[in-house]
Design an enzyme around this catalytic site. Sequence first.
Site, PDB file in Angstrom:
ATOM      1  N   CYS A 134       0.833  -1.139   0.133  1.00 49.35           N
ATOM      2  CA  CYS A 134      -0.025   0.042   0.096  1.00 49.35           C
ATOM      3  C   CYS A 134       0.917   1.262  -0.035  1.00 49.35           C
ATOM      4  O   CYS A 134       1.709   1.474  -0.921  1.00 49.35           O
ATOM      5  CB  CYS A 134      -0.999   0.042   1.129  1.00 49.35           C
ATOM      6  SG  CYS A 134      -2.416   1.102   0.901  1.00 49.35           S
TER       7      CYS A 134
ATOM      8  N   HIS B  25      -3.678  -4.904  -0.416  1.00 49.44           N
ATOM      9  CA  HIS B  25      -3.066  -5.501   0.701  1.00 49.44           C
ATOM     10  C   HIS B  25      -3.355  -7.061   0.546  1.00 49.44           C
ATOM     11  O   HIS B  25      -4.428  -7.744   0.623  1.00 49.44           O
ATOM     12  CB  HIS B  25      -4.183  -5.155   1.787  1.00 49.44           C
ATOM     13  CG  HIS B  25      -4.011  -3.700   2.550  1.00 49.44           C
ATOM     14  ND1 HIS B  25      -3.444  -3.285   3.398  1.00 49.44           N
ATOM     15  CD2 HIS B  25      -4.694  -2.619   1.750  1.00 49.44           C
ATOM     16  CE1 HIS B  25      -3.307  -2.060   3.572  1.00 49.44           C
ATOM     17  NE2 HIS B  25      -4.040  -1.441   2.649  1.00 49.44           N
TER      18      HIS B  25
ATOM     19  N   GLU C  45      -2.436  -9.270   2.653  1.00 48.30           N
ATOM     20  CA  GLU C  45      -2.931  -9.802   3.709  1.00 48.30           C
ATOM     21  C   GLU C  45      -4.484  -9.747   4.047  1.00 48.30           C
ATOM     22  O   GLU C  45      -4.982 -10.695   4.739  1.00 48.30           O
ATOM     23  CB  GLU C  45      -2.617  -9.112   5.045  1.00 48.30           C
ATOM     24  CG  GLU C  45      -2.845  -7.670   5.424  1.00 48.30           C
ATOM     25  CD  GLU C  45      -2.371  -6.546   4.628  1.00 48.30           C
ATOM     26  OE1 GLU C  45      -2.635  -5.481   5.159  1.00 48.30           O
ATOM     27  OE2 GLU C  45      -1.730  -6.940   3.801  1.00 48.30           O
TER      28      GLU C  45
END
Length: 209
Positions: free
Chosen positions: A86, A189, A191
């Site tokens: 990011c 992202h 994750e």
Amino acid sequence: MHVALIDYDSGNLHSAEKAFQKMGRDLDARIDVTSDPEIAARADRIVLPGDGAFPACRAALGEVDGMAEALREAVLKRGVPFIGICVGMQMLATTGHEYRRTAGLDWIAGEVEAIDAPGLKVPHMGWNDLVIDRPHPVLEGISTGDHAYFVHSWQFRVADPAHRLAHVDYGQPVTAVVGRDNIVGTQFHPEKSQAVGLRLIANFLNWRP
């Protein structure tokens, strides 16, 4: 394998730590969330997250005594594999223009500019389909049409098109993944991107640039 997840008070560290731990188990990877430049300098892999505004994140990184120098030594001189996430990706750029002109790390030449998407909501938030621009080991097993999770209002325009590895369409092509040499970055992202994100993390941990 020792992975340093850099803590400079500007990232979603808990979810990133859990995702890297999950994908690193088979590699016996140790994930250290750290603000210690000496730990970062010795790492086998470095992860730089980032949430918030470009100037604030850049200033926060600079305020961790010795960290910028340790990252340069490890990544640029020793060739340690690095991933920015990011705003951690955006800081790889030469310059950011959010609120004010701010110097980035200048590891991948380019500018961070506002997303211009007439008729579409900004921030660009939610799931979007990736378009793979060029093959890369970190994108192995990830194809055009696979989707990832984004939350951002600013985009990284690379100076050299060869450094854009993937993009999404959001009123215009918006950079999703950048890379050169031992450096990669994702605007989305990983994750939070379920199977696609976990695959990318596993690829990064196995990457031998």
